[in-house]
Design a protein around this motif. Sequence first.
Motif, short mmCIF file in Angstrom:
data_model
loop_
_atom_site.label_atom_id
_atom_site.label_comp_id
_atom_site.label_asym_id
_atom_site.label_seq_id
_atom_site.Cartn_x
_atom_site.Cartn_y
_atom_site.Cartn_z
N TRP A 31 0.71 -1.28 -0.21
CA TRP A 31 -0.05 0.03 0.09
C TRP A 31 0.81 1.45 0.16
CZ3 TRP A 31 0.20 -3.43 4.15
CH2 TRP A 31 0.45 -3.19 5.26
N TRP A 32 2.22 1.04 -0.66
CA TRP A 32 2.93 2.42 -0.77
C TRP A 32 2.67 3.18 -1.75
CZ3 TRP A 32 7.71 -1.07 1.05
CH2 TRP A 32 7.72 -1.16 2.47
N GLU A 37 6.32 7.29 0.01
CA GLU A 37 6.32 5.90 0.00
C GLU A 37 6.81 5.22 -1.26
OE1 GLU A 37 2.53 4.88 2.99
OE2 GLU A 37 2.25 5.30 1.00
N GLY A 63 -3.82 4.45 3.09
CA GLY A 63 -2.80 4.35 4.23
C GLY A 63 -3.17 3.55 5.35
N GLY A 64 -2.01 3.04 5.84
CA GLY A 64 -2.28 2.04 7.04
C GLY A 64 -2.63 0.56 6.57
N GLN A 86 3.04 -7.03 1.78
CA GLN A 86 3.44 -6.35 3.06
C GLN A 86 2.40 -6.46 4.05
OE1 GLN A 86 2.82 -2.29 2.18
NE2 GLN A 86 3.42 -1.38 3.91
N LEU A 88 1.96 -6.63 8.65
CA LEU A 88 2.44 -5.91 9.83
C LEU A 88 1.78 -6.79 10.92
CD1 LEU A 88 0.74 -2.51 9.42
CD2 LEU A 88 3.09 -2.97 8.91
N HIS A 139 9.36 1.61 11.84
CA HIS A 139 8.69 2.90 11.87
C HIS A 139 8.39 3.22 13.29
CE1 HIS A 139 8.25 4.79 7.97
NE2 HIS A 139 7.46 3.42 7.52
N TRP A 187 -7.84 4.31 11.26
CA TRP A 187 -6.24 4.09 11.57
C TRP A 187 -5.46 5.21 12.07
CZ3 TRP A 187 -1.75 5.59 9.19
CH2 TRP A 187 -1.67 6.28 8.11
N TRP A 246 -3.75 10.49 5.15
CA TRP A 246 -2.70 10.97 6.05
C TRP A 246 -1.89 11.82 5.35
CZ3 TRP A 246 2.34 10.05 5.19
CH2 TRP A 246 2.76 9.02 4.18
N ASN A 297 6.23 0.29 14.61
CA ASN A 297 5.45 -0.47 13.49
C ASN A 297 6.51 -0.80 12.44
OD1 ASN A 297 3.55 -1.10 11.54
ND2 ASN A 297 3.58 1.09 10.89
N ASP A 299 7.25 -2.91 8.90
CA ASP A 299 6.68 -3.32 7.53
C ASP A 299 7.52 -4.53 7.43
OD1 ASP A 299 4.71 -1.67 6.64
OD2 ASP A 299 6.14 -0.08 6.57
N LYS A 334 12.34 6.22 3.41
CA LYS A 334 11.11 5.95 3.94
C LYS A 334 10.60 6.74 5.19
CE LYS A 334 7.37 3.21 3.70
NZ LYS A 334 6.57 3.59 4.94
N HIS A 374 -1.09 -0.03 14.41
CA HIS A 374 -0.66 -0.83 13.46
C HIS A 374 -0.42 -2.35 13.54
CE1 HIS A 374 -0.23 2.94 10.99
NE2 HIS A 374 -0.04 3.58 12.09
C1 BGC Z 1 2.77 1.24 7.11
C2 BGC Z 1 3.87 2.25 6.65
C3 BGC Z 1 3.04 2.98 5.58
C4 BGC Z 1 1.77 3.74 6.29
C5 BGC Z 1 0.79 4.64 5.74
C6 BGC Z 1 1.85 2.03 7.91
O1 BGC Z 1 0.68 1.04 8.29
O2 BGC Z 1 3.54 0.35 8.01
O3 BGC Z 1 4.82 1.63 5.82
O4 BGC Z 1 3.59 4.16 5.14
O5 BGC Z 1 1.11 2.63 6.83
O6 BGC Z 1 0.54 3.96 4.49
#
Ligand code: BGC
Length: 415
Positions: A31-32, A37, A63-64, A86, A88, A139, A187, A246, A297, A299, A334, A374
């Motif tokens: 989701w980058w 990102e 985002g998130g 990706q 978490l 993060h 989120w 965001w 958090n 990734d 990043k 996250h």
């Molecule tokens: C991710 C980040 C990302 C952010 C916003 C977070 O959950 O860990 O890598 O940039 O969400 O999208």
Amino acid sequence: MRAKLLTILIAGCFGAGSAMAAEKSVEVVHWWTSGGEAAALQVLKDDMQKRGYTWKDSPVAGGGGDQARTVLRARVAAGNPPDAMQMLGFIITGYAEEGLLGDLSGVANKEGWDKVVPAPLQKFAKYKGHWVASPVNIHRTNWIWANKKIFDELKITPPKTFDELLAAADKLKKAGYIPLAHGGQPWQDATIFDSAVLSAGGPAFYQKAIIDMDKDALSSKTMEKAFEQMQKLHGLLDPNYPNRDWNLATAMVINGKAGMQIMGDWAKGEFLKAGKKPNVDFYCFQYPGTEGSFTFNADQFAMFKVGKEQETGQLTLASAIMDKNFQEAFNLAKGSIPARTDVANTKFDDCGKKSMADLKVAMGKNAMLGSFAHGHAVPEAVKGAMIDVVTNFFNKGGSPAEAAKQLAAAVKNAK
Ligand code: BGC
């Protein structure tokens, strides 16, 4: 049933023999999609290309990652998972439990991942002693990002206490700025909550309430204080905040419309992409009352068992992600810091250096804590129930004491 069967069939493939020729492409769901990102992701794409692989890009904006996770769930149910995703925290554990993730231990052991990845990350990267994900970054969520030019103009210095934060916000408001840029998505509300809880009660309280899910801590006076902070922060937003992404909120700080944003350090990626420099154009500082603690958090990329022919590509990706030079280059863009603790801090800016130094200290005193927002604090079902309470209170208002009680009840029901 059919979907389940397919899943089982797929699950059986990783590591099984197959005569098919290796396809030199790797499909990755992520989701980058914001500017910062995408710039960071490009480092990984280029790296894979150099290693002879075509990057099959499957971005899911949002985002998130909520939207990306929904897409993934549907693809898995349809028997069509991507090569890599990706992920978490507890999400990784969930897919590992279902037996869907490939074992990366061969590469991990050969490359000594055990020695360089902090234990709190290994907790999620491993399942039953086997590596099932490759961590790309660390993060931190308890950050505030501020426009330094505006702060200078109004003679504001980074606030050290929550009252100082409110005083700074007051000055910003009086001068015609939006004090706090925020995007009203669950989120993002939850990301603020990470900090509010840590600020109200400190690391031991965060651990007890948010990670250990202790019912007395969840419904305590201290938790009420966290909700009180949330309520006050809500008063600092502009009326257009609902559902704002965001990175658009970050852009409001970058462009001088808003003074501050409470957000993880992926926000720094946006400042850097816009050519801004820490301590020149923007400030990064800890949410008041959380200095010395670190809500993390990370990734990670997990590989699905999609068949023998994709394995070499998947293991190449896993290894590329953990490469020391790559981790430096990627994390410089990043906004995060490397997932490996053996990368030098020399090339990192002041925010990155601070994060690396603070992490070391936090690790030594049980203050490296998984971000609730996250997915690194509680299993997904509990997280969802808690976020409902947090976001409902934040957006609709109410009594902090009542919210704390609801939080404890939500956890009890979802456990
Ligand atoms: C991710 C980040 C990302 C952010 C916003 C977070 O959950 O860990 O890598 O940039 O969400 O999208």
